[in-house]
Design a protein around this motif. Structure first.
Motif, PDB file in Angstrom:
ATOM      1  N   VAL A  58       0.853  -1.187   0.000  1.00  0.00           N
ATOM      2  CA  VAL A  58       0.000   0.000   0.000  1.00  0.00           C
ATOM      3  C   VAL A  58       0.888   1.235   0.000  1.00  0.00           C
ATOM      4  O   VAL A  58       1.662   1.452   0.928  1.00  0.00           O
ATOM      5  N   ILE A  59       0.777   2.019  -1.042  1.00  0.00           N
ATOM      6  CA  ILE A  59       1.559   3.246  -1.168  1.00  0.00           C
ATOM      7  C   ILE A  59       0.593   4.420  -1.099  1.00  0.00           C
ATOM      8  O   ILE A  59      -0.412   4.453  -1.813  1.00  0.00           O
ATOM      9  N   SER A  60       0.867   5.380  -0.241  1.00  0.00           N
ATOM     10  CA  SER A  60      -0.011   6.531  -0.035  1.00  0.00           C
ATOM     11  C   SER A  60       0.481   7.744  -0.814  1.00  0.00           C
ATOM     12  O   SER A  60       1.662   7.859  -1.141  1.00  0.00           O
ATOM     13  N   ALA A  61      -0.445   8.666  -1.064  1.00  0.00           N
ATOM     14  CA  ALA A  61      -0.118   9.885  -1.796  1.00  0.00           C
ATOM     15  C   ALA A  61       0.466  10.966  -0.895  1.00  0.00           C
ATOM     16  O   ALA A  61       1.087  11.901  -1.385  1.00  0.00           O
ATOM     17  N   SER A  62       0.276  10.835   0.419  1.00  0.00           N
ATOM     18  CA  SER A  62       0.804  11.852   1.341  1.00  0.00           C
ATOM     19  C   SER A  62       1.333  11.181   2.601  1.00  0.00           C
ATOM     20  O   SER A  62       0.956  10.047   2.929  1.00  0.00           O
ATOM     21  N   SER A  63       2.168  11.908   3.318  1.00  0.00           N
ATOM     22  CA  SER A  63       2.699  11.360   4.571  1.00  0.00           C
ATOM     23  C   SER A  63       1.592  11.198   5.609  1.00  0.00           C
ATOM     24  O   SER A  63       1.627  10.271   6.420  1.00  0.00           O
ATOM     25  N   GLU A  64       0.595  12.069   5.568  1.00  0.00           N
ATOM     26  CA  GLU A  64      -0.523  11.975   6.517  1.00  0.00           C
ATOM     27  C   GLU A  64      -1.338  10.703   6.280  1.00  0.00           C
ATOM     28  O   GLU A  64      -1.747  10.030   7.229  1.00  0.00           O
ATOM     29  N   GLU A  65      -1.585  10.369   5.004  1.00  0.00           N
ATOM     30  CA  GLU A  65      -2.298   9.127   4.677  1.00  0.00           C
ATOM     31  C   GLU A  65      -1.498   7.916   5.142  1.00  0.00           C
ATOM     32  O   GLU A  65      -2.061   6.970   5.687  1.00  0.00           O
ATOM     33  N   ALA A  66      -0.205   7.952   4.903  1.00  0.00           N
ATOM     34  CA  ALA A  66       0.656   6.841   5.310  1.00  0.00           C
ATOM     35  C   ALA A  66       0.657   6.684   6.824  1.00  0.00           C
ATOM     36  O   ALA A  66       0.589   5.564   7.345  1.00  0.00           O
ATOM     37  N   GLU A  67       0.709   7.788   7.550  1.00  0.00           N
ATOM     38  CA  GLU A  67       0.688   7.740   9.012  1.00  0.00           C
ATOM     39  C   GLU A  67      -0.629   7.168   9.513  1.00  0.00           C
ATOM     40  O   GLU A  67      -0.647   6.311  10.401  1.00  0.00           O
ATOM     41  N   ALA A  68      -1.746   7.615   8.941  1.00  0.00           N
ATOM     42  CA  ALA A  68      -3.059   7.115   9.360  1.00  0.00           C
ATOM     43  C   ALA A  68      -3.176   5.609   9.101  1.00  0.00           C
ATOM     44  O   ALA A  68      -3.693   4.864   9.940  1.00  0.00           O
ATOM     45  N   TYR A  69      -2.676   5.158   7.959  1.00  0.00           N
ATOM     46  CA  TYR A  69      -2.730   3.728   7.650  1.00  0.00           C
ATOM     47  C   TYR A  69      -1.835   2.931   8.597  1.00  0.00           C
ATOM     48  O   TYR A  69      -2.201   1.843   9.046  1.00  0.00           O
ATOM     49  N   ALA A  70      -0.681   3.473   8.933  1.00  0.00           N
ATOM     50  CA  ALA A  70       0.231   2.804   9.866  1.00  0.00           C
ATOM     51  C   ALA A  70      -0.431   2.630  11.232  1.00  0.00           C
ATOM     52  O   ALA A  70      -0.291   1.579  11.866  1.00  0.00           O
TER      53      ALA A  70
END
Length: 76
Positions: free
Chosen positions: A45-57
């Motif tokens: 899963v690759i996110s478009a923003s660091s915020e999306e990546a943090e929320a998914y983590a």
């Protein structure tokens, strides 16, 4: 760092190719908050923003903690 069911958890995004972000989540021991007990990474899963990546983590961390109390599933 936030807490979920008494576990300190931390999620962040790690830069990937093409201005994308990978998710990394860390779960720490409730009794020894400096001791990491699980590192969760999802390269699929690759996110478009660091915020999306943090929320998914953080979602990954919560799902792992929720699975601690469930009995193991049997496979045939």
């Amino acid at each position: 760092m936030t807490f979920y069911k008494n576990h300190p958890i931390y999620g962040f995004g790690l830069p990937a190719r093409g201005k994308r972000w990978r998710s990394i989540g860390l779960v720490f021991d409730p009794d020894y908050p400096a001791k990491e007990v699980k590192r969760l990474e999802c390269g699929d899963v690759i996110s478009a923003s660091s915020e999306e990546a943090e929320a998914y983590a953080l979602k990954l961390c919560k799902a792992w903690i929720d699975g601690l109390g469930s009995p193991p599933t049997q496979t045939n």
